[in-house]
Scaffold this active site. Sequence first.
Site, PDB file in Angstrom:
ATOM      1  N   ARG A 109       2.276  41.518 -19.880  1.00  0.00           N
ATOM      2  CA  ARG A 109       1.180  41.243 -18.942  1.00  0.00           C
ATOM      3  C   ARG A 109       0.919  39.740 -18.822  1.00  0.00           C
ATOM      4  O   ARG A 109       0.492  39.263 -17.773  1.00  0.00           O
ATOM      5  CB  ARG A 109      -0.093  42.002 -19.332  1.00  0.00           C
TER       6      ARG A 109
ATOM      7  N   GLU B 191     -11.775  43.868 -16.770  1.00  0.00           N
ATOM      8  CA  GLU B 191     -11.071  42.684 -17.256  1.00  0.00           C
ATOM      9  C   GLU B 191     -11.079  41.474 -16.315  1.00  0.00           C
ATOM     10  O   GLU B 191     -11.231  40.346 -16.777  1.00  0.00           O
ATOM     11  CB  GLU B 191      -9.613  43.058 -17.574  1.00  0.00           C
TER      12      GLU B 191
END
Lengths: 483, 781
Positions: free
Chosen positions: B322, B727
Site C-alpha cells: 500500500r 483513513e
Amino acid sequence: MSDAIRFLLDGRMERLSGFDPTLTLLEWLRGPAGRMGTKEGCAEGDCGACTVLVGELEGEGVLWRAVNACIYFLPMLDGKALMTVESLGGEHPVQRDMVELHGSQCGFCTPGIVMSLAGRAMGAAGTQEADPRDVLAGNLCRCTGYGPILEAARRNPQKPAADPELVAQLRELRRKERLTLAWTDPATGVARRWIKPHDVADLARARLESPEARIVAGATDVGLWVTKRHRVLPEILHIGDLMREIEETPEGLKLGAGVRYAEAHAPMKRIHADLGELVRRIGATQVRNSGAVGANIANGSPIGDTPPALIALDAVLTLRRGDERRSLPLESYFLEYGKQDIRSGEFVESVFIPRPAPEDFIRIVKLTKRFDSDISAVCMGLRLRMEGERVASARLAFGGMAGTPKRAAAAEAALTGKPLSQDSLEAAAQALAQDFAPLTDMRGSSAYRLEAAGNLLRRFWFERAGAGGVLPQKPLMEGAFHG
Amino acid sequence: MADSAPVSPPASSTRVNAPIPHESAKLHVSGRALYADDVAEPRNLLHLAFGKSTLAHAKIKSVDLSAVRAAPGVVGVYTAADIPGANNVAPFAGDDRILAEDEVIFLGQPIFLVAAESATAARKAALLGKIEYEPLPAYVTIAEARAAGSFIEASQIMRRGDVSRLESAPRRVSGRFEMGGQDHFYLEGQIAVATPMEQGGMHILSSTQHPSEVQHLVAHALHVNSADVVIELRRMGGGFGGKETQPALFAAAAALVAAKTGRPAKYRADRDEDMEITGKRHEFEIAYEAGVDETGRLLALKMDLASRCGCSTDLSPAINDRALFHADNCYFLENVELISHRFKTHTVSNTAFRGFGGPQGMLAIERVMDDIALHLGLDPLAVRKANFYGPPGSGRDVTQYQMPVTDFVADRIVEDLRRRADYESRRAAVEVFNREHPYLKRGISLTPVKFGISFTTTHLNQAGALVHVYADGSVHLNHGGTEMGQGLNTKVAQITADVFGLGLESIRVTSTRTDKVPNTSATAASSGADMNGWAAWNGAETIRLRLAEVMAKKAGVPPEEAVFEGGRVRAGDLDLPFPELCRLAYLARTQLSAAGFYATPKIHYDRATHSGRPFLYFCYGAAVSEVVLDTFTGEFKTLRTDLIHDVGRSLNPAIDLGQVEGAFVQGVGWLTIEELVYDAKGRLTTHAPSTYKIPCASDRPEILNMELWRGGENREPTIHRSKAVGEPPFMLGISVFSALTHAVASATGAACATLEAPATPERILKALAAGRGEAGPREGA
C-alpha cells in the site's frame, strides 16, 4: 486513634477498614464499588480516563478538584467527598453538550472528560480562569481531535449553589486524632501501615516514630511505584492535608510542603510570570490538584519540576525534626542522584521563595516534546542580578542535565561581573559543556540537551528587550503574532 | 467554513445523510457504555499475565518457573508445550507464536503464561521466571537489518516507463530521510475474556476489529473447530488498526487457560505491556532521485522505500504494497521505479495502523515535491499542481500500477482550498515575517490526498449482515463490522432504518458475534460502512420486499406501490403503522429475518506484476497548514489549518467530520510529537503516556477550519454514493510536516529539505543544523 477511613460518595458516608492502604481509588471503584464508568487508560496519571472529582472544605464551601483515581490511594479520600461519572446521572448539562456536539467517538476517554468538564461547570480548582485546553490537557482522546470537546467546554460553566448539607457532613468528618490503618496481606503475610497525622505537631512525632515510612502527599509519583513497579510500601506517612499554608509577603512566598501546585500557581505567578507558566505546565489539572510543590522537592527527582527555577530564585527549605527546624538552601538539598540532605526523622516543612528585585532578569524555560503535561528534556532557571549594565551575580540552574537539578557554575562565572551582551551569553552557553555531561534518554540526546540549554541563553539576548526590569512572561511564539 | 461539527437535529430524524449523534453517545457520556473489562465478571475468574523475554534475540537454554508456580495466588503456569493445537496467532504466515518455543525474536515476547486469582498476583508472579538465554545477534534498526540482509519477504519492485530518463532530465533532485513509527494508543488496551462453554465450546469477549480471525486462530490453538468458538464484541475503546491482528494473542492466552482449567480467564494488558508487546506503524527510510524539468514536473523518479517490519510477517507485505500504491499520491509518475524493502528486525512485529502504509508512501512523494520546489526555488504548490493527474484520456490518467484514475477531483479541491485559505497572500506574509524576525520562522504548505479504497487482497472485500424484524415492528440489526468509535453502527443503523422508513429508536444495534455473521473480514481499510452498509441494506431490503408483498396483497395493488415512511406503510387506500404490518406479516407466515451480503465489484489485482485495479475508487482531500518554529529550541506550534475533505455524499456529516478531525490530529501527532524510542538492545523506552506523547487538547491548531467537500459524490455505486472516511484524512496531517519543512528551509536558506519525522524539537534543531551546514555561523537567524 482511628482505624477506618470515612468519606462521602454522592452524599452517603462510606466507612472502610481492613483493606490494603495502597489500593487505588480506581481499583476500589471498579472492584468493590462496582462503578465501571471510571476507566483505566494508563495507571500512571497521564491520560485522565479515570478522572473523578474530590471535594474538600474550603472556607465556608466545598471546593471540588479533578484527580486521577488510578494513582490516588484510597485512604487519601478520608474526610472528603467523591463524585464519579455515575454521580451525574445522564442528563447533566455537560453530558447533554457532549452528545449534541458529537464529543465522543469510541467513548473510552469520555467519562473522564465529562468529569473534567463537570468540574469546570462546578467551579472546580484550577478551572475558572483557565483556558479550556488547559482544563482538558490531562484528558487524552485519541479519536476526536478535541474540537467538539473544547466546544463543549466553551459553553458557559455555571457555579452551582452552595451545598450547606455537604459542608455540614464534611465538617463532621474532620479528624481530631491520628488515623492509622493496619493491614496484612493474606497472601504474603506482609504488614502495611498508613499513618495520617492530624496536625503538623503530630506529623513531627509520627516522623520520629516512623523514620523509614514513605512520606506521601498527592501520590503523583509514589502512586506509580505501586501501579507500575509493583513495589510494596510497608509504611506510608500521609501529609496531603497538612502544611497547606501560603504566606505572601514583600520578602517572598512561603509555601507549606503540602501546598498543591494548583493552589501555588497564582502566588507563584505573582513571584514571576515565568514561574507561573512553569507551574501551569507541570502535569495537567489532575496532577496539579494532587501533587504538592514541597513534596515534589523533597522527593528529589533528577528532572525536578520546580527545583531548577527555585534554585535560580535562591529558594530556602525549612526542614523539621521533632520541634527542631533548620534552613537549607534548596540547591544544597540535592546531594546526588537519589540522595538528599535529609536526616532520619526529618521532613520538609516549607519552602521559601524570595521575591526577585525589580531590576533582576528572570527567565524560566521548560523544553518538552509536547507543550502540556510532559516532563522536560531541559528546564532552565536564570536570575541575573544587575548593577547598571553589569551582571552583579548570576544564578543559573538546570534540570535534565545531571543526576540532580544543578547550578551551572562555569556558565555563571562567564556572566558574573560582565556586561550583559550577546558575547557574554555566548560564552556562558559554551561554558555549559564544562558544567554538564547530560545523559541520552527518550526525552533527548546528550548533544541536544547541551545545545538546547546553550540556545536558551543565546535566545535570552533577544528576549531581554524590556531591559531594566523584570521581564514580562513571554509565552512561546508570542513574537509570532506581533512580529 | 465552520470551526466545529454541525449541531444535530432532533433525535427522531432518521434520514441517511443526517448528522445524527453516535448510537452510543448517551452511554459514553454517562459511563454506561460497557467495554470488555466492564461486563460483569463470571464466577471464579482467573487473571492472566505473560512472562516475557528480556532480550531481543536469543536461544532459550532453560526455563525455571518454580518461583512463579509458588507465588501467592498463582493457579497455573503454562508454556508453549501446553498448547493443544497450533502455537500461532499470525494472520496468514504462521510465524507469530503465542508463547515462545526455543527462541525469542523480540524483547517482550511472551514465553510463559501465568493464571492467578488477581491481576496483581499474576503480574507479580510473571516477574519471577528464571530464563537462561544464549544471546544471538539482534537487528534493531533498518540499517542493521539492511547490513545483515534480513527480510520478511523478497523486495518488491513497481515500475513503469523508462526510469533511465533520469539521466537526461534537465534538473536532478535526490535525497533521503526517515520517518518514525507510531503507537496506536487506543485508550482501551488489549483485552480478552474467555468463558468455557459445554462440550468444549468457548465464548470470548474480545476487543477486536477482526472477530472471525480471532475465532479461527483460537480454534486452531485449542485444536477445535471454528464452530466451537464464539467471539463477541459490542465496542472497542479505539482500534486504529491496532486491533486487527493483535487481539488474537490475548484471546488465545485467555482461551488456553479457560480450556486447561475449566475456569473463565481474563487477559487485560496494562498500558506498558500493551505498548511493549503489540505492533505499531512501520518506520520507513526513503531515498529518492527525481529528474524534473524547469517547472518542477517529474520526468522520472526512482525511489527506495525501506521499512522496519519487526520480527514476523504479520500484515507487512500488504502494508508495504500500500505504500507503493500511494507513492504517487495525486501525481502522475510517468517513468518510475519504486523499490520496496521489507526488513525483518528483532523488534515487535509492526502491523496495521490507519492508512496501512499509505501515509508512508504519500509522505515520501510529498517530501519529493517539497525538495524539488526548494531546489528550483518554486512555490511547492506550483510543483504539486504541475504533477497532478490529468483528466481521463489525457495520457496522464493511469497509476503506476495500471489503474485508470477516473474520479480525480484533487485539483478542484485544491483550487477551492487555495482560494478559501488565502494561500498566496499568507505565503507572502510568511516570507515577510521570516525576513524580519530574528529567530522565529513560519512555514505554510498545502498538500493534497488521494487514497485508494478496498482491501488490496481482493477476497477480503466481502461482508455480511443479519436483520430480524420482530412481530412488534422492532428491528434487530447485526452485521460483521465492528464498532471502534468510528460510528459504523450508527451509519448502518441509519441505512437500515431508512429502508423501513423507521426512526433510529426502532433499530436495536447489537454486538458483533461470529455465530451471527460468519467469515467476516476485519473492519479495516476504511471499508466498514461501504461493505457492511450494503450488506445490511440487502438484508433489510429482502424483508421490506416481503412486507411489501403482504401489504400489496391486502391493499390490492402491486408491491412496488408500497411506501415505507415515517413509521407507517401506505399502499393504495391502506395506511398502516409499521408494527401492524409486521404483525399481519407474521400471522401470514412470512419470514421476517434475512441475511444480507455484499462483495465489492470491479476489483482485481495481480501481485506478481503489480498491476490491476486494487481499488473501487479514491478518496480525496487537501489541507493547508501554517506553523511557527523557534530556531533556538526547535519547538513549534500549528497556527492554523484549513482543510477540505471529500466523503462523497456523506452518510452522516457529523460522524464524518469527527473522523476527519480526529484523523488529521492523529496524523499530525505521527509526524511531530509521537516518538518511539528503542535503545540499542531493542527495548522500547517510550511505553506509556508519560514518555510517549500523543496530541493533547492544546496541540490542536489554534485555528482549524474544516469542511466536507460540497461537490462530493461517489461515481461508483457505493451505498447512497458515500465514500469511506476512516483513513484518508489521516494524511491531511502531512501539511503540517510540509509547513515545518518550509520553515526550516526558510531559516537556513538551504535549497533542500532536511527535516525528518517525527519533527520533535531535537529533530528540528538537527534539520536546522544540516541546512546551515556544519560551518555555518551560530546566530539567531
